[in-house]
Design a protein around this motif. Structure first.
Motif, PDB file in Angstrom:
ATOM      1  N   ALA A   1       0.850  -1.188   0.000  1.00  0.00           N
ATOM      2  CA  ALA A   1       0.000   0.000   0.000  1.00  0.00           C
ATOM      3  C   ALA A   1       0.884   1.235   0.000  1.00  0.00           C
ATOM      4  CB  ALA A   1      -0.920   0.012   1.219  1.00  0.00           C
ATOM      5  N   VAL A   2       0.402   2.294  -0.639  1.00  0.00           N
ATOM      6  CA  VAL A   2       1.091   3.580  -0.670  1.00  0.00           C
ATOM      7  C   VAL A   2       0.102   4.640  -0.201  1.00  0.00           C
ATOM      8  CG1 VAL A   2       2.226   5.316  -2.120  1.00  0.00           C
ATOM      9  CG2 VAL A   2       2.575   2.877  -2.579  1.00  0.00           C
ATOM     10  N   LEU A   3       0.542   5.493   0.696  1.00  0.00           N
ATOM     11  CA  LEU A   3      -0.279   6.611   1.140  1.00  0.00           C
ATOM     12  C   LEU A   3       0.232   7.872   0.462  1.00  0.00           C
ATOM     13  CD1 LEU A   3      -0.517   5.934   5.003  1.00  0.00           C
ATOM     14  CD2 LEU A   3      -1.856   4.937   3.156  1.00  0.00           C
ATOM     15  N   GLY A   4      -0.624   8.493  -0.360  1.00  0.00           N
ATOM     16  CA  GLY A   4      -0.236   9.705  -1.065  1.00  0.00           C
ATOM     17  C   GLY A   4      -0.005   9.458  -2.536  1.00  0.00           C
ATOM     18  N   ALA A   5      -0.163  10.521  -3.341  1.00  0.00           N
ATOM     19  CA  ALA A   5      -0.059  10.385  -4.792  1.00  0.00           C
ATOM     20  C   ALA A   5       0.832  11.453  -5.411  1.00  0.00           C
ATOM     21  CB  ALA A   5      -1.456  10.443  -5.431  1.00  0.00           C
ATOM     22  N   GLY A   6       1.751  12.003  -4.633  1.00  0.00           N
ATOM     23  CA  GLY A   6       2.644  13.030  -5.155  1.00  0.00           C
ATOM     24  C   GLY A   6       3.817  12.450  -5.916  1.00  0.00           C
ATOM     25  N   ALA A   7       4.853  13.274  -6.127  1.00  0.00           N
ATOM     26  CA  ALA A   7       5.999  12.856  -6.940  1.00  0.00           C
ATOM     27  C   ALA A   7       6.698  11.637  -6.347  1.00  0.00           C
ATOM     28  CB  ALA A   7       6.984  14.014  -7.079  1.00  0.00           C
TER      29      ALA A   7
END
Length: 314
Positions: A146-152
Motif C-alpha cells: 500500500a502507498v499513502l499519497g499520490a505526489g511525486a
C-alpha cells in the motif's frame, strides 16, 4: 582538484543532504569537494542550471524541482523517465543542448534505490513465520503493498514496490482528482494499482506486507488514529481489516524524517509492525548519489553516523 555539488529546493534549510554528502567526502578523502544547500524555486531553476560549469559534479533535487527539471536536461536515464521524476542531476563535460545550456546535464532517480533498500532493511527485521513465505530473502508472489499519497514520491514508490514483487498495490489518495500524473507513471511501469480515498486506509492498510507513506508530517494522523482504534477493537474481540487479523505484520516506511516518529509510525509500531524511518531512505538515495557523482562506493556507515539514533528500526 575539488568539485562542487549541492541540494536544491524550496524550502531547503531543513535538508540533511549536506551533512550526509559531506560525511561521505570526508570518509573518502575527497579534499576540496564541497556540498551546499541552495534555496531555488521552480521559476529560478533554469537560470541556476544555466550558470553551472565544469567545476560541478552534480545536484540533488527536492521539492518542487523533481518534475520541473525534466525539460531542462540533455538526457534522462530510463528509470527516471519512466517514473517521471528526477532527484539527481549529473554534470558532465561537454556542450549541453538542453534549455539551460552549459555542460551536459543528465537526470537520474536514486529515490527508487533508496526506497527499495530501506524496505529490504525492514524485511530483514520482520519476524519470520507471520505469513507463508516470510523471511529476508526473495519476494513472495502474494506479497501485498500500500502507498499513502499520490505526489511525486509516490511514483518512485510504485517502481520500488514493483522491484520487490508488488505490481498491484493499493494507493490511498487525498484527492481522486489529482492522480492523473501518477496513473500515467504507473502505466509506463506496467504497474496496476488500485486507487482508494485516504479515508479508507484506516480500515484496510494494516493487512499489507509493505506500506510506504509519502504524506507530509501530520497528514496521516487520522489514519494513525484509525489504526489505533482498529487495534483496540481487535483486542476487544471485534474483527477488523485494519488490524490485519493478528495485528500489522508488515513493514512501514514513513518518508517523513522530521519530526520522527510520526503518529503513524508510532501507531504501526505499537500494533506490532516493523517501522523504517524516512532517514533510511534518505541515507540510501544519498549514498547512490555519492556513487554516481564521485565514481566511488559510498561509505554508508560513515554517512549513517550523522543521522544518529533515528536510524534505528522500531
Amino acid at each position: 582538484m575539488g568539485r562542487r555539488a549541492a541540494v536544491l529546493g524550496h524550502p531547503i534549510a531543513h535538508s540533511l543532504s549536506p551533512a550526509l554528502h559531506r560525511a561521505a567526502y570526508a570518509a573518502l578523502g575527497l579534499e576540496g569537494w564541497r556540498y551546499d544547500a541552495v534555496d531555488v524555486t521552480a521559476d529560478a531553476l533554469p537560470a541556476f542550471l544555466a550558470g553551472l560549469d565544469d567545476a560541478w559534479a552534480g545536484l540533488s533535487l527536492t521539492m518542487p524541482l523533481k518534475q520541473t527539471v525534466l525539460p531542462l536536461l540533455d538526457h534522462v536515464e530510463p528509470l527516471a523517465d519512466v517514473v517521471g521524476a528526477v532527484n539527481t542531476v549529473l554534470v558532465q563535460a561537454g556542450a549541453g543542448t538542453g534549455v539551460a545550456g552549459g555542460p551536459v546535464l543528465v537526470g537520474a532517480n536514486t529515490d527508487v534505490y533508496g526506497i527499495v533498500t530501506a524496505l529490504q532493511e525492514g524485511l530483514r527485521d520482520r519476524p519470520r513465520g507471520r505469513r507463508p513465505g516470510d523471511g529476508p530473502a526473495g519476494a513472495p508472489a502474494d506479497r501485498t503493498a500500500a502507498v499513502l499519497g499520490a505526489g511525486a514520491t509516490a511514483a518512485s514508490c510504485l517502481a520500488a514496490l514493483a522491484q520487490l514483487g508488488c505490481t498491484t498495490p493499493v494507493v490511498y489518495v487525498r484527492s481522486m482528482g489529482r492522480i492523473g500524473s501518477l496513473m500515467r507513471a504507473a502505466h509506463r511501469m506496467g504497474v496496476e494499482p488500485r486507487y482508494a480515498p485516504l479515508a479508507a486506509a484506516a480500515d484496510e492498510f494494516g493487512a499489507a506486507d509493505l506500506v510506504v507513506s509519502t504524506l507530509p508530517a501530520h497528514a496521516a494522523d487520522d489514519v494513525a488514529a484509525g489504526l489505533g482504534a482498529a487495534v483496540a477493537s481487535r483486542a476487544a474481540g471485534i474483527a477488523s481489516r485494519a488490524a490485519g487479523g493478528d495485528g500489522p505484520h508488515g513493514v512501514l516506511l514513513d518518508v517523513v524524517y522530521d519530526p520522527f516518529p510520526t503518529a503513524l509510525s508510532s501507531a504501526w509500531a505499537r500494533a506490532g509492525g516493523v517501522v523504517v524511518g524516512g532517514d533510511r531512505m534518505l541515507l540510501h538515495q544519498a549514498a547512490e548519489q555519492v556513487r554516481l557523482m564521485t565514481g566511488l562506493v559510498a561509505p554508508v556507515e560513515a554517512m549513517a553516523g550523522v543521522l544518529g539514533a533515528r536510524s534505528v528500526h522500531r
